[in-house]
Design a protein around this motif. Structure first.
Motif, PDB file in Angstrom:
ATOM      1  N   LEU A 181       0.693  -1.213   0.006  1.00 42.69           N
ATOM      2  CA  LEU A 181       0.031  -0.152  -0.095  1.00 42.69           C
ATOM      3  C   LEU A 181       0.946   1.103   0.046  1.00 42.69           C
ATOM      4  O   LEU A 181       0.692   2.168  -0.492  1.00 42.69           O
ATOM      5  N   LYS A 182       1.884   1.424   0.838  1.00 41.89           N
ATOM      6  CA  LYS A 182       2.895   2.316   0.588  1.00 41.89           C
ATOM      7  C   LYS A 182       3.564   2.579  -0.592  1.00 41.89           C
ATOM      8  O   LYS A 182       3.542   3.814  -1.190  1.00 41.89           O
ATOM      9  N   ARG A 183       3.968   1.479  -1.217  1.00 37.57           N
ATOM     10  CA  ARG A 183       4.415   1.455  -2.532  1.00 37.57           C
ATOM     11  C   ARG A 183       3.310   1.993  -3.698  1.00 37.57           C
ATOM     12  O   ARG A 183       3.736   3.046  -4.502  1.00 37.57           O
ATOM     13  N   ILE A 184       2.215   1.593  -3.616  1.00 38.51           N
ATOM     14  CA  ILE A 184       1.460   2.402  -4.426  1.00 38.51           C
ATOM     15  C   ILE A 184       0.979   3.891  -4.210  1.00 38.51           C
ATOM     16  O   ILE A 184       0.985   4.685  -4.993  1.00 38.51           O
ATOM     17  N   SER A 185       1.050   4.311  -2.975  1.00 37.50           N
ATOM     18  CA  SER A 185       0.790   5.866  -2.485  1.00 37.50           C
ATOM     19  C   SER A 185       2.113   6.475  -2.918  1.00 37.50           C
ATOM     20  O   SER A 185       2.160   7.458  -3.232  1.00 37.50           O
ATOM     21  N   GLU A 186       3.206   5.813  -3.056  1.00 41.18           N
ATOM     22  CA  GLU A 186       4.581   6.515  -3.700  1.00 41.18           C
ATOM     23  C   GLU A 186       4.781   6.249  -5.231  1.00 41.18           C
ATOM     24  O   GLU A 186       5.899   6.361  -5.412  1.00 41.18           O
ATOM     25  N   ASN A 187       3.537   5.794  -5.766  1.00 40.16           N
ATOM     26  CA  ASN A 187       3.833   5.369  -7.094  1.00 40.16           C
ATOM     27  C   ASN A 187       4.956   4.481  -7.444  1.00 40.16           C
ATOM     28  O   ASN A 187       5.578   4.783  -8.728  1.00 40.16           O
ATOM     29  N   ARG A 188       5.387   3.604  -6.738  1.00 39.95           N
ATOM     30  CA  ARG A 188       6.424   2.448  -6.831  1.00 39.95           C
ATOM     31  C   ARG A 188       5.814   1.245  -6.993  1.00 39.95           C
ATOM     32  O   ARG A 188       6.628   0.275  -7.209  1.00 39.95           O
ATOM     33  N   TYR A 189       4.511   0.955  -6.962  1.00 38.01           N
ATOM     34  CA  TYR A 189       3.766  -0.377  -7.102  1.00 38.01           C
ATOM     35  C   TYR A 189       4.060  -0.914  -8.364  1.00 38.01           C
ATOM     36  O   TYR A 189       4.061  -0.337  -9.333  1.00 38.01           O
ATOM     37  N   GLY A 190       4.459  -2.090  -8.276  1.00 40.08           N
ATOM     38  CA  GLY A 190       4.726  -3.083  -9.388  1.00 40.08           C
ATOM     39  C   GLY A 190       5.984  -3.061 -10.159  1.00 40.08           C
ATOM     40  O   GLY A 190       6.138  -3.485 -11.301  1.00 40.08           O
ATOM     41  N   VAL A 191       6.861  -2.513  -9.306  1.00 37.37           N
ATOM     42  CA  VAL A 191       8.502  -2.386  -9.862  1.00 37.37           C
ATOM     43  C   VAL A 191       9.235  -3.307  -9.111  1.00 37.37           C
ATOM     44  O   VAL A 191       9.158  -3.142  -7.827  1.00 37.37           O
ATOM     45  N   CYS A 192       9.966  -4.118  -9.593  1.00 42.85           N
ATOM     46  CA  CYS A 192      10.829  -5.142  -8.809  1.00 42.85           C
ATOM     47  C   CYS A 192      11.871  -4.367  -8.024  1.00 42.85           C
ATOM     48  O   CYS A 192      12.421  -3.343  -8.630  1.00 42.85           O
ATOM     49  N   LEU A 193      11.906  -4.633  -6.790  1.00 42.58           N
ATOM     50  CA  LEU A 193      13.002  -3.973  -6.033  1.00 42.58           C
ATOM     51  C   LEU A 193      14.567  -4.373  -6.199  1.00 42.58           C
ATOM     52  O   LEU A 193      15.460  -3.571  -5.797  1.00 42.58           O
ATOM     53  N   LYS A 194      14.519  -5.300  -6.992  1.00 41.26           N
ATOM     54  CA  LYS A 194      16.024  -5.868  -7.249  1.00 41.26           C
ATOM     55  C   LYS A 194      16.496  -5.457  -8.608  1.00 41.26           C
ATOM     56  O   LYS A 194      17.518  -4.579  -8.655  1.00 41.26           O
ATOM     57  N   CYS A 195      15.682  -5.320  -9.841  1.00 42.14           N
ATOM     58  CA  CYS A 195      16.179  -4.992 -10.943  1.00 42.14           C
ATOM     59  C   CYS A 195      15.657  -4.146 -11.654  1.00 42.14           C
ATOM     60  O   CYS A 195      15.928  -3.428 -12.604  1.00 42.14           O
ATOM     61  N   GLY A 196      14.400  -3.361 -11.012  1.00 47.01           N
ATOM     62  CA  GLY A 196      13.690  -2.076 -11.372  1.00 47.01           C
ATOM     63  C   GLY A 196      12.790  -2.396 -12.603  1.00 47.01           C
ATOM     64  O   GLY A 196      12.179  -1.345 -13.188  1.00 47.01           O
ATOM     65  N   LYS A 197      12.709  -3.783 -13.239  1.00 47.57           N
ATOM     66  CA  LYS A 197      11.874  -3.905 -14.141  1.00 47.57           C
ATOM     67  C   LYS A 197      10.331  -3.968 -13.744  1.00 47.57           C
ATOM     68  O   LYS A 197      10.012  -4.185 -12.375  1.00 47.57           O
ATOM     69  N   LYS A 198       9.291  -3.980 -14.514  1.00 47.55           N
ATOM     70  CA  LYS A 198       7.995  -4.065 -14.023  1.00 47.55           C
ATOM     71  C   LYS A 198       7.486  -5.517 -13.713  1.00 47.55           C
ATOM     72  O   LYS A 198       8.254  -6.359 -14.366  1.00 47.55           O
ATOM     73  N   ILE A 199       6.852  -5.530 -12.863  1.00 49.15           N
ATOM     74  CA  ILE A 199       6.390  -6.740 -12.411  1.00 49.15           C
ATOM     75  C   ILE A 199       5.182  -7.091 -13.071  1.00 49.15           C
ATOM     76  O   ILE A 199       4.224  -6.214 -13.180  1.00 49.15           O
ATOM     77  N   PRO A 200       4.975  -8.310 -13.753  1.00 46.78           N
ATOM     78  CA  PRO A 200       3.877  -8.577 -14.497  1.00 46.78           C
ATOM     79  C   PRO A 200       2.610  -8.311 -13.874  1.00 46.78           C
ATOM     80  O   PRO A 200       2.546  -8.925 -12.764  1.00 46.78           O
ATOM     81  N   GLU A 201       1.562  -7.781 -14.374  1.00 47.88           N
ATOM     82  CA  GLU A 201       0.115  -7.894 -13.589  1.00 47.88           C
ATOM     83  C   GLU A 201      -0.255  -9.364 -13.264  1.00 47.88           C
ATOM     84  O   GLU A 201      -0.876  -9.207 -12.181  1.00 47.88           O
ATOM     85  N   ASP A 202      -0.045 -10.245 -14.180  1.00 45.79           N
ATOM     86  CA  ASP A 202      -0.487 -11.520 -13.553  1.00 45.79           C
ATOM     87  C   ASP A 202       0.219 -11.928 -12.415  1.00 45.79           C
ATOM     88  O   ASP A 202      -0.412 -12.539 -11.706  1.00 45.79           O
ATOM     89  N   ARG A 203       1.477 -11.806 -12.220  1.00 45.36           N
ATOM     90  CA  ARG A 203       2.047 -11.931 -10.949  1.00 45.36           C
ATOM     91  C   ARG A 203       1.508 -11.241  -9.828  1.00 45.36           C
ATOM     92  O   ARG A 203       1.296 -11.692  -8.696  1.00 45.36           O
ATOM     93  N   LEU A 204       1.273  -9.815 -10.163  1.00 43.61           N
ATOM     94  CA  LEU A 204       0.511  -8.984  -8.825  1.00 43.61           C
ATOM     95  C   LEU A 204      -1.086  -9.460  -8.717  1.00 43.61           C
ATOM     96  O   LEU A 204      -1.136  -9.419  -7.544  1.00 43.61           O
ATOM     97  N   ARG A 205      -1.396  -9.877  -9.689  1.00 41.46           N
ATOM     98  CA  ARG A 205      -2.922 -10.456  -9.441  1.00 41.46           C
ATOM     99  C   ARG A 205      -2.871 -11.577  -8.672  1.00 41.46           C
ATOM    100  O   ARG A 205      -3.589 -11.882  -7.549  1.00 41.46           O
ATOM    101  N   ALA A 206      -1.740 -12.370  -8.651  1.00 36.05           N
ATOM    102  CA  ALA A 206      -1.617 -13.675  -8.159  1.00 36.05           C
ATOM    103  C   ALA A 206      -1.063 -13.492  -6.627  1.00 36.05           C
ATOM    104  O   ALA A 206      -1.419 -14.191  -5.466  1.00 36.05           O
ATOM    105  N   MET A 207      -0.131 -12.278  -6.511  1.00 38.72           N
ATOM    106  CA  MET A 207       0.471 -11.865  -5.048  1.00 38.72           C
ATOM    107  C   MET A 207       0.393 -10.508  -5.199  1.00 38.72           C
ATOM    108  O   MET A 207       1.626  -9.935  -5.674  1.00 38.72           O
TER     109      MET A 207
END
Length: 117
Positions: free
Chosen positions: A73-99
């Motif tokens: 929720l914090k990452r959403i409020s900071e507009n950082r949601y869905g970005v991999c914390l290691k490589c910085g690439k976008k996390i696929p929506e399917d993965r985020l829907r699952a987790m």
């Protein structure tokens, strides 16, 4: 990340948080009520000890899950949601829907799991 998708995930995370908190409070209240009955013989005391350890383990898992939800929720409020914390690439929506609280893309999560074996 699409704004509509992010809002969907925020709603889902908020619902999961509310359910988790309600369950944690309910479980703790039930355990305290049962423990306060003061049953007393050695078999009951041993049973209570086992139940206490189980409740403690469940609370630790729930607390970890709650922290993951709060962080998402914090990452959403900071507009950082869905970005991999290691490589910085976008996390696929399917993965985020699952987790919805995922912090790593599939590649980074897989690499992390391989290293921990």
């Amino acid at each position: 990340m699409a704004n509509e998708f992010t809002q969907e995930m925020k709603t889902r995370l908020l619902n999961e948080r509310a359910e988790l908190i309600a369950r944690m409070h309910g479980d703790n209240a039930k355990f305290k009520t049962e423990a306060a009955t003061g049953r007393g013989d050695s078999v009951d005391l041993a049973s209570d000890e086992g139940a206490f350890k189980k409740m403690e383990a469940l609370n630790a898992m729930d607390a970890k899950r709650l922290t993951a939800i709060e962080n998402a929720l914090k990452r959403i409020s900071e507009n950082r949601y869905g970005v991999c914390l290691k490589c910085g690439k976008k996390i696929p929506e399917d993965r985020l829907r699952a987790m919805p609280s995922a912090v790593l893309c599939i590649d980074c999560k897989t690499a992390e799991e391989r290293r921990s074996r």
